[in-house]
Design a protein around this motif. Structure first.
Motif, short mmCIF file in Angstrom:
data_model
loop_
_atom_site.label_atom_id
_atom_site.label_comp_id
_atom_site.label_asym_id
_atom_site.label_seq_id
_atom_site.Cartn_x
_atom_site.Cartn_y
_atom_site.Cartn_z
N UNK A 4 -1.48 -0.29 -6.05
CA UNK A 4 -1.79 -1.64 -6.43
C UNK A 4 -1.03 -2.49 -5.34
N UNK A 5 0.02 -2.33 -5.28
CA UNK A 5 0.98 -3.30 -4.46
C UNK A 5 0.30 -3.23 -3.18
N UNK A 6 0.33 -2.19 -2.39
CA UNK A 6 -0.10 -2.10 -1.16
C UNK A 6 -1.54 -2.47 -0.76
N UNK A 7 -2.48 -2.30 -1.73
CA UNK A 7 -4.02 -2.87 -1.64
C UNK A 7 -3.74 -4.40 -1.74
N UNK A 20 -2.87 -0.81 5.57
CA UNK A 20 -3.18 -0.23 4.21
C UNK A 20 -3.90 1.03 4.55
N UNK A 21 -5.01 0.99 5.58
CA UNK A 21 -5.80 2.28 5.83
C UNK A 21 -4.82 3.22 6.39
N UNK A 22 -3.85 2.94 7.34
CA UNK A 22 -2.65 3.84 7.64
C UNK A 22 -2.09 4.43 6.78
N UNK A 23 -1.61 3.74 5.74
CA UNK A 23 -0.69 4.32 4.53
C UNK A 23 -1.58 5.07 3.77
N UNK A 24 -2.78 4.80 3.47
CA UNK A 24 -3.43 5.45 2.65
C UNK A 24 -3.84 6.73 3.24
N UNK A 25 -4.12 6.86 4.45
CA UNK A 25 -4.74 8.04 5.00
C UNK A 25 -3.32 9.24 5.21
N UNK A 26 -2.16 8.45 5.32
CA UNK A 26 -1.04 9.37 5.43
C UNK A 26 -0.67 9.92 4.00
#
Length: 78
Positions: A4-7, A20-26
């Protein structure tokens, strides 16, 4: 990852969205690394074939992760 915080950070601007895309993928699969997207030549050929210029954000997405089926394919049945 605190989703939630990252989004919330990710929807503020384009830079935040790509972060966010990079963090989510990782977190979901593996880190995004260079070479996992189409390069400018490949994107240009695709645009020429379609007869359109891709919007900047779509072009950026293809350049970043288009060769990552784990992040781009649909796993749901429709």
């Amino acid at each position: 990852m605190d989703l939630p915080a990252e989004l919330a950070q990710g929807v503020r601007d384009a830079a935040g969205a790509w972060r966010f895309v990079r963090l989510f993928a990782a977190d979901y699969a593996t880190h995004i690394v260079p070479g996992q997207g189409y390069d400018d030549v490949e994107l240009g050929k695709g645009e020429a074939r379609l007869g359109v210029t891709l919007p900047a954000s779509v072009r950026a997405a293809y350049a970043l992760l288009s060769r990552r089926p784990d992040l781009t394919r649909c796993k749901m049945t429709c």
